[in-house]
Design an enzyme around this catalytic site. Structure first.
Site, PDB file in Angstrom:
ATOM      1  N   ASP A 291       0.843  -1.192   0.000  1.00 47.25           N
ATOM      2  CA  ASP A 291       0.000   0.000   0.000  1.00 47.25           C
ATOM      3  C   ASP A 291       0.884   1.249   0.000  1.00 47.25           C
ATOM      4  O   ASP A 291       1.885   1.303   0.728  1.00 47.25           O
ATOM      5  CB  ASP A 291      -0.916   0.009   1.223  1.00 47.25           C
ATOM      6  CG  ASP A 291      -1.994   1.079   1.132  1.00 47.25           C
ATOM      7  OD1 ASP A 291      -3.034   0.800   0.532  1.00 47.25           O
ATOM      8  OD2 ASP A 291      -1.765   2.188   1.648  1.00 47.25           O
ATOM      9  N   ASN A 299      -2.720  13.020  -3.791  1.00 46.10           N
ATOM     10  CA  ASN A 299      -3.820  13.467  -4.660  1.00 46.10           C
ATOM     11  C   ASN A 299      -4.319  14.850  -4.250  1.00 46.10           C
ATOM     12  O   ASN A 299      -4.587  15.711  -5.101  1.00 46.10           O
ATOM     13  CB  ASN A 299      -4.969  12.466  -4.600  1.00 46.10           C
ATOM     14  CG  ASN A 299      -4.750  11.260  -5.502  1.00 46.10           C
ATOM     15  OD1 ASN A 299      -4.001  11.333  -6.481  1.00 46.10           O
ATOM     16  ND2 ASN A 299      -5.390  10.155  -5.190  1.00 46.10           N
ATOM     17  N   ASP A 308      -1.736   9.484 -10.296  1.00 41.47           N
ATOM     18  CA  ASP A 308      -1.687   8.419 -11.310  1.00 41.47           C
ATOM     19  C   ASP A 308      -0.254   8.145 -11.749  1.00 41.47           C
ATOM     20  O   ASP A 308       0.125   6.990 -11.983  1.00 41.47           O
ATOM     21  CB  ASP A 308      -2.532   8.811 -12.519  1.00 41.47           C
ATOM     22  CG  ASP A 308      -4.031   8.787 -12.223  1.00 41.47           C
ATOM     23  OD1 ASP A 308      -4.417   8.237 -11.177  1.00 41.47           O
ATOM     24  OD2 ASP A 308      -4.802   9.325 -13.037  1.00 41.47           O
ATOM     25  N   GLU A 334      -4.709   2.336  -4.379  1.00 41.08           N
ATOM     26  CA  GLU A 334      -3.254   2.463  -4.246  1.00 41.08           C
ATOM     27  C   GLU A 334      -2.661   1.205  -3.644  1.00 41.08           C
ATOM     28  O   GLU A 334      -1.579   1.226  -3.077  1.00 41.08           O
ATOM     29  CB  GLU A 334      -2.891   3.677  -3.385  1.00 41.08           C
ATOM     30  CG  GLU A 334      -3.255   3.585  -1.919  1.00 41.08           C
ATOM     31  CD  GLU A 334      -4.656   4.085  -1.602  1.00 41.08           C
ATOM     32  OE1 GLU A 334      -4.893   4.395  -0.441  1.00 41.08           O
ATOM     33  OE2 GLU A 334      -5.498   4.158  -2.514  1.00 41.08           O
TER      34      GLU A 334
END
Length: 424
Positions: A291, A299, A308, A334
């Site tokens: 993770d 973000n 991304d 993620e």
């Protein structure tokens, strides 16, 4: 030496001019490129029948060694970038055009011919000879085109990441076949000696090397995008290319659109099979659940486009860090997973290797880290659901104890408490 350099210059000129026409197909149309192939086809046949030079290894015709080899590579380029429906057009055009030429010459011979003012008469015998050679050469070209597509497809399974080797072997094998076929006709039509075959074959192998290198350079540095092409009626070329398109579709199916990794659906299917195989054969199987730490803040601060980019970079690092037998998945936003045939200790080392690789990368100038939970098939983790739950539990333990770490076997009591606290 001079003849060798001139042959190389001819190959460079031919390739440069033809690829320039091909590159401009979006503006001037693909027909210009195909017409140029047709003109060169006539010239190469003429030169192959009458024009030869001496090299250290034998007698060579530029028409056969340079122009034909270059034409074959151009057809391969047309197939790679435009598909079977397009590459068949010049093949059929040349074959039917040459047959038409022979038919017209047969009719022309029935004319009562008037001499020119200086008394000269047309040499139709030369046209007959050239016509049949061109028909035979084009028939061979038809077979060559099929063979090079077959080889290019077949070798893609073994040389998918080695484009130069894939093209070179395809071109060299087909040129060898063609040299034997065309020399047979040339020997009976014009009495060409064996030295022509041997010298021509060596020259064609050199041409295969030069043209293959130039084609790879063109594909990698000039023709970087894949252009869509319309599909027409099915024929032998379409049939031959179906397998590669089908295999590519199967290869892409079940993959995450952003990262190119296998997606969650494939994880469920492949994971269940892997666990069953591990239990049935007593083979080690470990699962790493990975993770990205503080991904939401990436973000929020830099935008989803940057997020991304981070995910794609990590996906690339996972593929580069794992071994070919490992399977890498994107199982969540993620969150990633790696199934590997390693005992637990080796799997933990792999987790540390991944963690250090991500930490050292500084993706886009950002300090990105990952947390990893590791679990191995055992009596307590004898199904994919249990294996994933255990690895996920250890992942939460890694995150709740500071992130940027790997947690594996031996952390269960602490992992359960920390995971429960992290969820509450």
């Amino acid at each position: 030496m001079q003849n060798s350099l001139l042959l190389l210059a001819e190959a460079l000129l031919y390739f440069t001019a033809m690829t320039a026409l091909f590159r401009a197909r979006g503006r001037i149309g693909i027909g210009v490129f195909m017409c140029a192939i047709g003109v060169m086809h006539f010239l190469e046949t003429y030169l192959a029948s009458v024009f030869y030079v001496v090299l250290p290894f034998g007698i060579v015709s530029p028409g056969s060694a340079v122009l034909f080899s270059g034409k074959l590579v151009m057809l391969l380029l047309l197939y790679i970038k435009e598909g079977a429906a397009t590459v068949r057009q010049p093949i059929y055009g040349l074959l039917l055009g040459n047959a038409l030429m022979v038919g017209l010459v047969l009719i022309l011979r029935q004319h009562q011919i008037a001499p020119l003012p200086d008394g000269r008469m047309p040499d139709l015998a030369f046209i007959d000879e050239m016509g049949w050679l061109m028909v035979w050469g084009t028939a061979l070209l038809f077979a060559d085109a099929i063979l090079i597509i077959l080889l290019y497809e077949k070798l893609g399974r073994y040389f998918r990441k080695a484009l130069f080797a894939r093209i070179l072997v395809s071109v060299a094998c087909v040129l060898t076949f063609d040299q034997a076929g065309f020399f047979t006709a040339l020997h009976f039509v014009s009495g060409a000696p064996l030295e022509v075959f041997l010298g021509g074959w060596v020259a064609k192998m050199g041409a295969a090397l030069v043209f293959s290198a130039m084609l790879v350079g063109y594909l990698r540095y000039v023709e970087t995008e894949r252009l869509a092409s319309p599909r027409g009626l099915t024929d032998v070329f379409e049939t031959l290319t179906y397998r590669e398109r089908y295999e590519a579709l199967v290869q892409d199916a079940g993959r995450d659109g952003l990262t190119g990794l296998l997606h969650r659906g494939r994880f469920d299917a492949d994971g269940q099979q892997a666990v069953a195989k591990s239990r049935g054969g007593g083979l080690p199987l470990s699962l790493l659940v990975i993770d990205v730490d503080h991904f939401k803040s990436i973000n929020d601060r830099f935008g989803h486009a940057e997020g991304d980019r981070v995910l794609r970079a990590i996906a690339t690092m996972l593929q580069e860090t794992t071994t070919p037998g490992d399977r890498v998945f994107r199982v969540g936003g993620e969150e990633f997973a790696v199934l590997c045939s390693h005992p637990h200790a080796i799997a933990r080392l792999l987790g540390e290797k991944i963690r250090h690789a991500v930490k050292a990368a500084e993706i886009g100038g950002l300090e990105v880290s990952v947390s990893v939970g590791v679990a191995t098939v055992s009596g307590d983790a004898d199904s994919l659901d249990k294996l994933f739950a255990l690895a996920d539990q250890r992942l939460y333990a890694a995150k709740s104890s500071g992130r940027d770490r790997v947690v594996g076997e031996g952390a269960e009591p602490r992992a359960q408490a920390q995971a429960a606290q992290a969820r509450n």
